[in-house]
Design a protein around this motif. Structure first.
Motif, PDB file in Angstrom:
ATOM      1  N   MET A 137      70.769  45.507  17.352  1.00 47.13           N
ATOM      2  CA  MET A 137      72.197  45.192  17.410  1.00 47.13           C
ATOM      3  C   MET A 137      72.807  45.224  18.802  1.00 47.13           C
ATOM      4  O   MET A 137      73.802  44.544  19.054  1.00 47.13           O
ATOM      5  N   THR A 138      72.270  46.048  19.711  1.00 44.09           N
ATOM      6  CA  THR A 138      72.998  46.332  20.952  1.00 44.09           C
ATOM      7  C   THR A 138      72.261  45.854  22.200  1.00 44.09           C
ATOM      8  O   THR A 138      71.048  45.651  22.198  1.00 44.09           O
TER       9      THR A 138
ATOM     10  N   ALA B  62      70.905  56.668  29.510  1.00 44.32           N
ATOM     11  CA  ALA B  62      71.727  55.465  29.331  1.00 44.32           C
ATOM     12  C   ALA B  62      71.071  54.298  30.053  1.00 44.32           C
ATOM     13  O   ALA B  62      70.483  54.458  31.120  1.00 44.32           O
ATOM     14  N   GLY B  63      71.170  53.124  29.455  1.00 45.17           N
ATOM     15  CA  GLY B  63      70.606  51.928  30.085  1.00 45.17           C
ATOM     16  C   GLY B  63      70.521  50.789  29.087  1.00 45.17           C
ATOM     17  O   GLY B  63      71.047  50.878  27.969  1.00 45.17           O
ATOM     18  N   ARG B  64      69.837  49.732  29.493  1.00 43.40           N
ATOM     19  CA  ARG B  64      69.655  48.606  28.594  1.00 43.40           C
ATOM     20  C   ARG B  64      68.789  49.051  27.412  1.00 43.40           C
ATOM     21  O   ARG B  64      67.804  49.767  27.575  1.00 43.40           O
ATOM     22  N   THR B  65      69.161  48.610  26.232  1.00 40.76           N
ATOM     23  CA  THR B  65      68.488  49.043  25.007  1.00 40.76           C
ATOM     24  C   THR B  65      66.989  48.770  25.062  1.00 40.76           C
ATOM     25  O   THR B  65      66.172  49.613  24.679  1.00 40.76           O
ATOM     26  N   ARG B  66      66.630  47.605  25.565  1.00 42.94           N
ATOM     27  CA  ARG B  66      65.200  47.242  25.635  1.00 42.94           C
ATOM     28  C   ARG B  66      64.417  48.246  26.475  1.00 42.94           C
ATOM     29  O   ARG B  66      63.309  48.657  26.119  1.00 42.94           O
ATOM     30  N   GLU B  67      65.008  48.675  27.616  1.00 38.08           N
ATOM     31  CA  GLU B  67      64.328  49.624  28.495  1.00 38.08           C
ATOM     32  C   GLU B  67      64.183  50.988  27.818  1.00 38.08           C
ATOM     33  O   GLU B  67      63.131  51.626  27.911  1.00 38.08           O
ATOM     34  N   ILE B  68      65.245  51.423  27.143  1.00 39.55           N
ATOM     35  CA  ILE B  68      65.213  52.748  26.512  1.00 39.55           C
ATOM     36  C   ILE B  68      64.236  52.778  25.338  1.00 39.55           C
ATOM     37  O   ILE B  68      63.510  53.763  25.140  1.00 39.55           O
TER      38      ILE B  68
ATOM     39  N   GLU C  31      65.102  51.809  35.688  1.00 37.73           N
ATOM     40  CA  GLU C  31      66.081  50.923  35.064  1.00 37.73           C
ATOM     41  C   GLU C  31      67.135  51.664  34.242  1.00 37.73           C
ATOM     42  O   GLU C  31      68.031  51.040  33.690  1.00 37.73           O
ATOM     43  N   VAL C  32      67.012  52.992  34.138  1.00 38.38           N
ATOM     44  CA  VAL C  32      67.945  53.750  33.304  1.00 38.38           C
ATOM     45  C   VAL C  32      68.564  54.897  34.095  1.00 38.38           C
ATOM     46  O   VAL C  32      68.112  55.252  35.184  1.00 38.38           O
ATOM     47  N   GLN C  33      69.604  55.487  33.496  1.00 35.89           N
ATOM     48  CA  GLN C  33      70.161  56.738  33.997  1.00 35.89           C
ATOM     49  C   GLN C  33      69.681  57.848  33.080  1.00 35.89           C
ATOM     50  O   GLN C  33      69.695  57.701  31.853  1.00 35.89           O
TER      51      GLN C  33
END
Length: 331
Positions: A220-221, A235-241, A309-311
């Motif tokens: 969804m996100t 936190a970050g792009r859903t694909r990366e997480i 790519e994430v925090q």
């Protein structure tokens, strides 16, 4: 410019013997038309975040510090009159249980028409026609008849579709959906989520989806916040997480998904439980449940930093990443 900008939001509850912190300095942004997921276990602070964004925190809860800027206007400092204008118009919320959201003694039509008349200069007939259009958008059959029915006369899935129609009634810029399929059968949940995604995309509406289900978030996100004990820990792009989680808690959530376990095997779970607000551990709040915790983790709260790519808020992220890379090479 962001549609919504949250900075250092801290929410506390004044209890009889002490004051507890439910949200501890969270910050994030959402752009116009963007879809953001907020995930975590029960007690992580997800729903409190959603209620705070709408300024629906009631006593003994209160916003201790921070700001919530919607199109540059601080929601925290708004008057009650301005909040009534804002809610439903620029920002709407879909709650978990439609039977709690809908008024049982008013027909669907009364609830939708009164909402329109409170925000728009329309005749009752014009408002009724708009309500019919919105019910058609969420695939309610025979919408003219549904307007004259009461909530108890409709199925759970039908009621939740009506809640979505009401959320979209005034063409808001942002919808906050708090576990919108919790009260529904599994067979209906996927249909509701697909409908919500379709409507947000076609109307260019921003969406904040609050859920414990990483599988739903992945579909969804576009971006995801992972919360634990009132803090954002990744936190970050859903694909990366989803594909490369950095925080041990996020890794544990993904490993606990049923599809991560072979048929016949026990599901993997994170040991222990979410700490209560009255007993948040010192240091990293996740340290009692983390197999990688060190003395530093037990004494100092990690700051959220950019890593790849994430925090992520983890003292050991570099060491864990290096160990993971070595294991992949040896595999």
């Amino acid at each position: 410019m962001s549609l919504l900008s949250v900075r250092d939001l801290t929410v506390k509850f004044a209890m009889r013997d002490e004051t507890v912190t439910a949200l501890n300095g969270i910050s994030f942004d959402i752009a116009k038309g963007e879809r953001l997921g907020i995930v975590g276990e029960s007690g992580a602070g997800k729903s409190i975040t959603g209620f705070s964004l709408m300024n629906l925190i009631s006593r003994p809860g209160y916003v201790d510090r921070g700001e919530i800027l919607l199109d540059g206007e601080d929601v925290v400092k708004m008057s009650d009159a301005r909040l009534r204008e804002l809610r439903g118009d620029k920002m709407a919320m879909i709650f978990q249980d439609p039977m709690v959201t809908l008024n049982p003694v008013l027909t669907i039509g009364q609830q939708m028409i009164e909402t329109l008349l409170a925000h728009r200069k329309l005749s009752r007939e014009e408002a009724r026609q708009i309500a019919i259009v919105k019910l058609r958008e969420v695939y309610i059959p025979s919408p003219e008849e549904r307007l004259d029915q009461y909530p108890h006369e409709l199925s759970g899935g039908m009621r939740q579709r009506i809640i979505i129609a009401i959320a979209l009634l005034l063409d808001p810029e942002l919808i906050i959906a708090d576990e919108p399929t919790t009260a529904l059968d599994v067979t209906i949940q996927a249909d509701i989520m697909e409908l919500l995604l379709e409507l947000c995309q076609s109307n260019k509406v921003g969406l904040i989806l609050i859920t414990h289900d990483l599988g739903v978030v992945s579909q969804m996100t576009e971006r995801t916040l992972v919360m634990y004990a009132g803090q954002i820990i990744e936190a970050g792009r859903t694909r990366e997480i989803i594909n490369d989680p950095q925080h041990p808690y996020t890794q544990g959530l993904i490993n606990a998904l049923p599809q991560q376990t072979l048929p016949g095997q026990k599901l993997r779970q994170i040991p222990g439980n979410m700490p209560s607000l009255t007993n948040i551990p010192a240091g990293c709040p996740f340290n009692p449940r983390c197999e990688y915790a060190t003395d530093l983790c037990r004494t100092k709260v990690p700051e959220i930093i950019q890593y790849g790519e994430v925090q992520v808020a983890c003292h050991e992220v570099e060491r864990l990443h290096a160990e993971g890379a070595r294991q992949e090479q040896n595999a």
